[in-house]
Design a protein around this motif. Structure first.
Motif, PDB file in Angstrom:
ATOM      1  N   HIS A  49     -10.181  14.595 -39.158  1.00  0.00           N
ATOM      2  CA  HIS A  49     -11.168  13.629 -38.674  1.00  0.00           C
ATOM      3  C   HIS A  49     -10.723  13.023 -37.335  1.00  0.00           C
ATOM      4  O   HIS A  49      -9.583  12.567 -37.183  1.00  0.00           O
ATOM      5  CB  HIS A  49     -11.340  12.482 -39.685  1.00  0.00           C
ATOM      6  CG  HIS A  49     -12.007  12.885 -40.962  1.00  0.00           C
ATOM      7  ND1 HIS A  49     -13.271  13.427 -41.007  1.00  0.00           N
ATOM      8  CD2 HIS A  49     -11.581  12.811 -42.255  1.00  0.00           C
ATOM      9  CE1 HIS A  49     -13.605  13.668 -42.279  1.00  0.00           C
ATOM     10  NE2 HIS A  49     -12.599  13.307 -43.051  1.00  0.00           N
ATOM     11  N   GLY A  50     -11.611  13.067 -36.366  1.00  0.00           N
ATOM     12  CA  GLY A  50     -11.358  12.411 -35.087  1.00  0.00           C
ATOM     13  C   GLY A  50     -10.545  13.221 -34.102  1.00  0.00           C
ATOM     14  O   GLY A  50     -10.286  12.755 -32.989  1.00  0.00           O
TER      15      GLY A  50
ATOM     16  N   PRO B 281     -15.785  14.096 -46.936  1.00  0.00           N
ATOM     17  CA  PRO B 281     -16.592  13.884 -45.728  1.00  0.00           C
ATOM     18  C   PRO B 281     -16.451  12.492 -45.130  1.00  0.00           C
ATOM     19  O   PRO B 281     -16.794  12.289 -43.956  1.00  0.00           O
ATOM     20  CB  PRO B 281     -18.033  14.123 -46.221  1.00  0.00           C
ATOM     21  CG  PRO B 281     -17.976  13.892 -47.695  1.00  0.00           C
ATOM     22  CD  PRO B 281     -16.616  14.332 -48.132  1.00  0.00           C
ATOM     23  N   ASP B 282     -15.934  11.521 -45.898  1.00  0.00           N
ATOM     24  CA  ASP B 282     -15.805  10.141 -45.429  1.00  0.00           C
ATOM     25  C   ASP B 282     -14.454   9.957 -44.740  1.00  0.00           C
ATOM     26  O   ASP B 282     -13.408   9.995 -45.397  1.00  0.00           O
ATOM     27  CB  ASP B 282     -15.926   9.185 -46.619  1.00  0.00           C
ATOM     28  CG  ASP B 282     -15.899   7.717 -46.201  1.00  0.00           C
ATOM     29  OD1 ASP B 282     -15.637   7.439 -45.013  1.00  0.00           O
ATOM     30  OD2 ASP B 282     -16.113   6.853 -47.076  1.00  0.00           O
ATOM     31  N   PRO B 283     -14.432   9.731 -43.423  1.00  0.00           N
ATOM     32  CA  PRO B 283     -13.156   9.589 -42.715  1.00  0.00           C
ATOM     33  C   PRO B 283     -12.320   8.415 -43.194  1.00  0.00           C
ATOM     34  O   PRO B 283     -11.099   8.416 -43.016  1.00  0.00           O
ATOM     35  CB  PRO B 283     -13.581   9.396 -41.250  1.00  0.00           C
ATOM     36  CG  PRO B 283     -14.969   9.926 -41.171  1.00  0.00           C
ATOM     37  CD  PRO B 283     -15.585   9.664 -42.511  1.00  0.00           C
TER      38      PRO B 283
ATOM     39  N   ARG C  69     -11.136  20.255 -40.986  1.00  0.00           N
ATOM     40  CA  ARG C  69     -10.867  19.735 -39.652  1.00  0.00           C
ATOM     41  C   ARG C  69     -10.389  18.295 -39.764  1.00  0.00           C
ATOM     42  O   ARG C  69     -10.974  17.490 -40.495  1.00  0.00           O
ATOM     43  CB  ARG C  69     -12.121  19.811 -38.786  1.00  0.00           C
ATOM     44  CG  ARG C  69     -12.639  21.227 -38.586  1.00  0.00           C
ATOM     45  CD  ARG C  69     -14.010  21.251 -37.946  1.00  0.00           C
ATOM     46  NE  ARG C  69     -15.013  20.612 -38.799  1.00  0.00           N
ATOM     47  CZ  ARG C  69     -16.328  20.794 -38.687  1.00  0.00           C
ATOM     48  NH1 ARG C  69     -16.804  21.609 -37.745  1.00  0.00           N
ATOM     49  NH2 ARG C  69     -17.164  20.164 -39.480  1.00  0.00           N
TER      50      ARG C  69
ATOM     51  N   ASN D 124      -5.700   6.766 -38.708  1.00  0.00           N
ATOM     52  CA  ASN D 124      -6.220   7.212 -40.004  1.00  0.00           C
ATOM     53  C   ASN D 124      -5.247   6.735 -41.073  1.00  0.00           C
ATOM     54  O   ASN D 124      -4.158   7.282 -41.237  1.00  0.00           O
ATOM     55  CB  ASN D 124      -6.374   8.729 -40.061  1.00  0.00           C
ATOM     56  CG  ASN D 124      -7.095   9.188 -41.330  1.00  0.00           C
ATOM     57  OD1 ASN D 124      -6.902   8.618 -42.402  1.00  0.00           O
ATOM     58  ND2 ASN D 124      -7.928  10.210 -41.205  1.00  0.00           N
TER      59      ASN D 124
ATOM     60  N   ASP E   9     -12.212  16.939 -43.128  1.00  0.00           N
ATOM     61  CA  ASP E   9     -13.573  17.097 -43.631  1.00  0.00           C
ATOM     62  C   ASP E   9     -13.650  18.361 -44.504  1.00  0.00           C
ATOM     63  O   ASP E   9     -12.649  19.071 -44.657  1.00  0.00           O
ATOM     64  CB  ASP E   9     -14.576  17.122 -42.479  1.00  0.00           C
ATOM     65  CG  ASP E   9     -14.455  18.354 -41.586  1.00  0.00           C
ATOM     66  OD1 ASP E   9     -13.798  19.346 -41.967  1.00  0.00           O
ATOM     67  OD2 ASP E   9     -15.033  18.336 -40.472  1.00  0.00           O
TER      68      ASP E   9
END
Length: 537
Positions: free
Chosen positions: A496-497, A482-484, A494, A283, A490
């Motif tokens: 992402h991934g 909302p876009d990783p 949480r 990320n 998010d």
């Protein structure tokens, strides 16, 4: 190896609230790991003690940013709390939620549930205010106090002068509008600091399902594939580990949270491999999108007494100390930010873009190695300060190596956009407008900083680049979206991934808010805890 339902890393403004909310009904076991020690210290409890804790490594991470071209090459000093309560235990206690438009922007970026109407009930659930304000909550754990009756008389003159300069009087910056000038509300109670630890964590610690370990430096999140299983930490020289039966929650703040993610293998894959850190989840946004408010003071010599005459001489300190010890009142019982407000640098702007701070003391002659709040100048002096509300400059925070004890690399990129330079130039000109009002001009002997020789735009810009610095509000290094590809968490916070890993602190702010960030950090703690509880099955 011990297992707790929730393992919370960090006991700061957000983490203390998370611990209290998750443990409230007794269903879940909660472990809080804090790298620092106890908050039961005199200079933490005494509101003006933040002048001492500013350079106290026993309660302060004492970070130093990289030399910044935008600040004339200065390596800015970044204090952060390393103690129960985190930075809420060493801050200046100003309680400002942020403008409603800030949270609507969060929502409109694709984060449902984070608009102004969504977070207002959360703020109110935290607060207890016994003053005239109808906007603040009543009955919550966090005491928010109107201390204006304790302000130095000069503070009221500064508020009057700002009105003469065109600002409206605003009795409540957490009310219908943020714009205007008046008295800041403070997180104090009975002359003592009301930190997040005092308001939330200490009551939670009385519950049998809450365990708090101080001096516990978390070094790594443990994973089973891409599922977080617990953390490893060092305490009193011994390496230990703990499992999380439900979730690991990072509440280390804007610096420590991305640092721990990268140390654990969550971050930009190329960066991590270059440092020899095994990659768990790529990320590239971890540690990016850093935003912060930058502040500068204009300082004046006065022809009337200021707090300098109270706090400079030994006998003045002694009298103030006796008053505080016996009555819990006087200048030691409140913040030095005795009034201020919010204003627009251009009337065409839709809302305020600058914050004002009035301080009835001056520190032109600093004392080496100490924030000179308790050792001000030997003459009467005062300061009018400001900070930008929504800067567009963006920096980053990343680890330098796989060593968890090495401080991360902080790159603020201050004043790196023309927008930020232009609006602060307009803002410092407004400070002089305030100083030139009838009320202020009668009280001023001379401008000390930057001084009357600083007049042209180029000179003013060079001055604020040289003298500006953080006002200790860094956010957004693990941004929510909302876009990783554009964020780290998010809208339910949480990561992402990654399963069972959540971030709940001010690093998730989608954008910086208008004003001091401590209130919003606690709100994120409460809102985040709600999301955690909703997601338990």
């Amino acid at each position: 190896m011990r297992t707790f339902d929730f393992v919370i890393v960090g006991s700061g403004s957000a983490g203390s609230v998370v611990a209290e909310r998750l443990s409230a009904d007794g269903r879940y076991s909660v472990l809080v790991l804090e790298a620092g020690g106890s908050d039961r210290r005199f200079f933490v409890s005494m509101p003006l003690g933040y002048g001492k804790t500013f350079y106290d490594k026993s309660v302060n991470w004492m970070y130093r940013a990289e030399p910044d071209p935008g600040l004339g090459g200065t390596a800015d000093y970044w204090p952060r709390g390393k103690v129960l309560g985190g930075s809420s235990s060493i801050n200046a206690m100003v309680y400002v939620r942020g403008a409603a438009e800030d949270f609507d922007e969060w929502r409109d970026r694709g984060n449902p549930g984070w608009g102004a109407s969504d977070v207002l009930p959360v703020f109110r659930s935290l607060e207890n205010h016994e003053g005239p304000s109808n906007s603040l909550g009543r009955g919550g754990p966090l005491e928010v106090t109107d201390c204006s009756e304790l302000f130095h008389p000069l503070a009221n003159q500064l508020i009057k002068a700002a009105q003469e300069a065109g600002l409206a009087y605003n009795p409540d910056f957490n009310g219908a509008t943020q714009e205007g000038v008046g008295a800041f509300q403070l997180t104090t109670k009975g002359g003592r600091r009301m930190s997040a630890a005092r308001a939330f964590l200490r009551p939670a610690m009385k519950r049998p399902n809450v365990t708090v370990l101080t001096d516990a430096m978390v070094t790594r999140i443990t994973f089973d594939g891409v599922r977080a299983t617990g953390v490893e930490y060092v305490r009193h020289g011994k390496r230990e580990a703990v499992k999380a039966g439900r979730e690991v929650i990072l509440s280390g703040g804007t610096i420590n949270t991305p640092q721990l993610l990268e140390l654990s293998g969550v971050g930009d894959a190329a960066r991590l491999r270059g440092l020899g850190i095994p990659v768990v989840q790529h990320n590239a946004q971890v540690g990016e999108n850093l935003q912060d408010h930058l502040g500068i003071n204009y300082t004046y010599k006065a022809n009337v007494p200021t707090l300098n005459q109270v706090l400079r001489p030994w006998w003045g300190k002694a009298l103030a100390g006796i008053e505080y010890l016996l009555l819990r009142t006087g200048p030691l019982s409140i913040s030095m930010n005795q009034g201020g407000g919010f204003f627009r640098t251009d009337p065409s702007r839709k809302r305020a873009n600058m914050q004002l701070y009035f301080q009835a003391f001056s520190t032109v002659v600093p004392k080496a190695g100490e924030r000179p709040i308790l050792t001000p100048d030997p003459w009467p002096g005062f300061s009018i300060g400001l900070s930008n509300c929504r800067p567009t400059s963006v920096g980053s925070i990343h680890v330098r190596s796989g060593n968890p004890l090495e401080q991360p690399r902080i790159v603020p990129n201050a004043f790196s956009t023309d927008h930020d330079v232009a609006e602060v130039l307009d803002a410092v000109k407004f400070l002089r407008k305030v100083a030139a009002t009838p009320t202020m001009s009668r009280l001023i002997i001379e401008e000390l900083l930057p001084g009357p020789c600083c007049q042209s735009d180029a000179e003013l810009i060079a001055d604020f680049r040289k003298r500006s610095g953080t006002v200790y509000h860094p956010v957004s290094t693990c941004r929510m979206d909302p876009d990783p590809s554009q964020s780290v968490v998010d809208p339910r916070l949480r990561v992402h991934g990654i399963d069972r890993l959540r971030i709940i602190d001010c690093s998730v702010f989608p954008n910086i808010i208008s004003g001091n960030t401590n209130a919003a950090a606690m709100m994120v703690g409460a809102k985040g805890a709600e999301l955690v509880l909703e997601d338990q099955s």
